[in-house]
Design a protein around this motif. Structure first.
Motif, PDB file in Angstrom:
ATOM      1  N   MET A   1      -8.955  -7.371   3.732  1.00 24.10           N
ATOM      2  CA  MET A   1      -7.662  -6.516   4.113  1.00 24.10           C
ATOM      3  C   MET A   1      -6.993  -7.263   4.937  1.00 24.10           C
ATOM      4  N   ARG A   2      -7.346  -7.898   6.051  1.00 26.40           N
ATOM      5  CA  ARG A   2      -6.571  -8.642   6.868  1.00 26.40           C
ATOM      6  C   ARG A   2      -5.917  -9.914   6.350  1.00 26.40           C
ATOM      7  N   GLN A   3      -6.464 -10.357   5.199  1.00 23.74           N
ATOM      8  CA  GLN A   3      -6.078 -11.554   4.519  1.00 23.74           C
ATOM      9  C   GLN A   3      -5.093 -10.962   3.527  1.00 23.74           C
ATOM     10  N   ASN A   4      -4.886  -9.774   3.145  1.00 20.48           N
ATOM     11  CA  ASN A   4      -4.022  -9.313   2.141  1.00 20.48           C
ATOM     12  C   ASN A   4      -2.568  -8.657   2.701  1.00 20.48           C
ATOM     13  N   PRO A   5      -1.574  -9.341   2.588  1.00 16.32           N
ATOM     14  CA  PRO A   5      -0.216  -8.877   2.999  1.00 16.32           C
ATOM     15  C   PRO A   5       0.243  -7.462   2.647  1.00 16.32           C
ATOM     16  N   MET A   6      -0.483  -7.390   1.760  1.00 16.08           N
ATOM     17  CA  MET A   6       0.143  -5.988   1.112  1.00 16.08           C
ATOM     18  C   MET A   6      -0.681  -4.764   1.869  1.00 16.08           C
ATOM     19  N   CYS A   7      -1.577  -4.959   2.742  1.00  9.32           N
ATOM     20  CA  CYS A   7      -1.896  -3.706   3.544  1.00  9.32           C
ATOM     21  C   CYS A   7      -2.088  -4.341   5.047  1.00  9.32           C
TER      22      CYS A   7
ATOM     23  N   PRO B   1      -1.432  10.274 -13.014  1.00  8.35           N
ATOM     24  CA  PRO B   1      -1.866  11.137 -11.923  1.00  8.35           C
ATOM     25  C   PRO B   1      -1.398  10.190 -10.597  1.00  8.35           C
ATOM     26  N   ARG B   2      -0.953  10.811  -9.589  1.00  3.80           N
ATOM     27  CA  ARG B   2      -0.473  10.145  -8.254  1.00  3.80           C
ATOM     28  C   ARG B   2      -1.732   9.961  -7.254  1.00  3.80           C
ATOM     29  N   LEU B   3      -1.389   8.945  -6.660  1.00  7.04           N
ATOM     30  CA  LEU B   3      -2.308   9.027  -5.116  1.00  7.04           C
ATOM     31  C   LEU B   3      -1.221   8.977  -4.002  1.00  7.04           C
TER      32      LEU B   3
ATOM     33  N   MET C   1       0.399   4.281  -2.593  1.00  5.70           N
ATOM     34  CA  MET C   1       0.074   5.626  -2.540  1.00  5.70           C
ATOM     35  C   MET C   1       1.213   6.225  -1.529  1.00  5.70           C
ATOM     36  N   PRO C   2       2.413   6.711  -1.891  1.00  7.23           N
ATOM     37  CA  PRO C   2       3.366   7.072  -1.203  1.00  7.23           C
ATOM     38  C   PRO C   2       3.040   8.050  -0.251  1.00  7.23           C
ATOM     39  N   TRP C   3       3.701   7.808   1.025  1.00  8.39           N
ATOM     40  CA  TRP C   3       3.885   8.877   2.206  1.00  8.39           C
ATOM     41  C   TRP C   3       4.783   9.963   2.064  1.00  8.39           C
ATOM     42  N   PHE C   4       4.340  10.825   1.164  1.00  6.84           N
ATOM     43  CA  PHE C   4       5.407  11.777   0.451  1.00  6.84           C
ATOM     44  C   PHE C   4       6.042  12.755   1.399  1.00  6.84           C
ATOM     45  N   SER C   5       5.681  12.937   2.777  1.00  5.94           N
ATOM     46  CA  SER C   5       6.559  13.621   3.671  1.00  5.94           C
ATOM     47  C   SER C   5       7.358  12.797   4.436  1.00  5.94           C
ATOM     48  N   THR C   6       7.714  11.583   3.928  1.00 10.47           N
ATOM     49  CA  THR C   6       8.535  10.611   4.693  1.00 10.47           C
ATOM     50  C   THR C   6       9.952  10.738   3.803  1.00 10.47           C
ATOM     51  N   ARG C   7      11.038  10.358   4.318  1.00  3.96           N
ATOM     52  CA  ARG C   7      12.087  10.099   3.542  1.00  3.96           C
ATOM     53  C   ARG C   7      11.940   9.083   2.450  1.00  3.96           C
ATOM     54  N   LEU C   8      11.345   7.675   2.430  1.00  4.48           N
ATOM     55  CA  LEU C   8      11.091   6.825   1.482  1.00  4.48           C
ATOM     56  C   LEU C   8      10.312   7.442   0.437  1.00  4.48           C
ATOM     57  N   GLY C   9       9.219   7.919   1.195  1.00  4.57           N
ATOM     58  CA  GLY C   9       8.018   8.080   0.429  1.00  4.57           C
ATOM     59  C   GLY C   9       8.239   9.402  -0.474  1.00  4.57           C
TER      60      GLY C   9
ATOM     61  N   ASN D   1       0.841  -1.134   0.162  1.00  5.83           N
ATOM     62  CA  ASN D   1       0.087   0.011   0.094  1.00  5.83           C
ATOM     63  C   ASN D   1       0.897   1.295  -0.084  1.00  5.83           C
ATOM     64  N   SER D   2       1.953   1.215   0.609  1.00 11.19           N
ATOM     65  CA  SER D   2       2.958   2.401   0.590  1.00 11.19           C
ATOM     66  C   SER D   2       3.722   2.664  -0.680  1.00 11.19           C
ATOM     67  N   ASP D   3       3.423   1.674  -1.507  1.00  8.43           N
ATOM     68  CA  ASP D   3       4.257   1.749  -2.742  1.00  8.43           C
ATOM     69  C   ASP D   3       2.987   2.320  -3.888  1.00  8.43           C
TER      70      ASP D   3
END
Ligand code: A3P
Length: 287
Positions: free
Chosen positions: A223-229, A93-95, A75-83, A71-73
């Motif tokens: 969502m609980r079954q999806n390791p991507m989130c 268009p970005r999310l 919709m990146p957390w743009f205010s963090t270092r990696l994001g 999920n973090s890839d």
């Protein structure tokens, strides 16, 4: 182990991914594009849920993106270092995602038509969810007690700042065309209707089957079954999965199992004072 928070403009941020540089860059230099869509929340208000919903809407209900990319890839957390790195390199268009309060959100947003989706939740459930989250996430201080944690929440002393200021800051935009707010409680009560409203705001025309797929894949169980989130893939030094689950209960009203009568009265008094003049009726104002 004590946690040394990063402080930017008087607000504490968890040190694992944030730096003064990334926050300052996000605030002062980050260039918002007109077709950006931002998922904005105070922590524990349904951020990851909204990420799932928005990704699924973007992929027109096809779950393969959500099931194969973290999920973090998506919709990146743009205010963090990696994001930030990811956000800068992503095509439009970005999310994008963040917990930033309005006053330290990118300055370039003011003159853009980028869309903001702001998700809020009953602050009493936020504080309960946050309390458990801090116990399992090593970039947050371990709460001393629920009593103390609640006091810190009401005083605006927790990481990411004051809930009241966050909500008041963002809700100033409530009449703007490019701003959409929704509550966790509405998502719980009517996810299909909420997805339809989101599609309308985003200008995405999904048919009934696609909407059904969004609803199904963004359910708590899926969502609980999806390791991507589900956060299960986060490194153990960040998230200690032996201490709880990120997707913990996923219900409304868990605060009733945690607040004493006195805590509830104190909360109500401060809530009334701090929310005065906002003139928005939230679902939790009824109980
Ligand atoms: P609880 O701790 O009350 O269970 P955030 O993503 O902002 O950190 O919020 C996390 C909270 O949202 C957690 O609340 C989590 O269980 C809940 N949540 C995430 N996905 C959900 C879903 N599909 N349905 C209901 N709640 C969900």
């Amino acid at each position: 182990m004590p946690v040394h928070y990063v402080t930017y403009k008087g607000i504490k941020f968890p040190p694992a991914y944030n730096s003064v540089h990334s926050l300052s860059f996000a605030h002062n230099e980050f260039l918002v594009r007109d077709d950006d869509v931002f998922n904005i929340t105070y922590p524990k208000s349904g951020t990851v849920w909204m990420t799932e919903i928005l990704s699924l809407i973007r992929s027109r209900g096809q779950p393969s993106w959500s099931q194969t990319v973290l999920n973090s890839d998506r919709m990146p957390w743009f205010s963090t270092r990696l994001g930030l790195e990811a956000a800068l390199s992503y095509p439009s268009p970005r999310l994008l995602t963040c917990h930033l309060p309005r006053h330290i959100f990118p300055k370039s947003f003011s003159h853009s038509t980028a869309k903001v989706i702001y998700t809020l939740r009953d602050p009493r459930d936020v504080v309960v969810s946050y309390f458990y989250f801090c116990q399992m996430c090593n970039s947050y201080e371990d709460p001393v007690s629920f009593e103390q944690f609640l006091r810190d929440f009401l005083n605006g002393d927790l990481p990411h700042g004051s809930w009241f200021e966050h909500v008041r800051g963002w809700m100033q935009m409530k009449d703007r065309e490019n701003f959409f707010f929704i509550t966790y409680e509405e998502l719980k009560q009517d996810l299909r209707g909420s997805v339809r409203r989101l599609c309308h705001f985003l200008g995405q025309d999904l048919d009934d089957d696609a909407i059904s797929s969004v609803v199904q894949n963004a359910s708590f169980t899926a969502m609980r079954q999806n390791p991507m989130c589900s956060s299960i893939l986060l490194p153990a030094d960040i998230m200690d999965q032996t201490k709880g689950q990120f997707l913990r209960k996923g219900i409304c009203g868990d605060w009733k199992n945690h607040f004493t009568v006195t805590q509830s009265e104190t909360f109500n008094r401060i809530y009334q004072e701090r929310m005065q003049g906002l003139n928005v009726a939230f679902p939790w104002d009824r109980n």
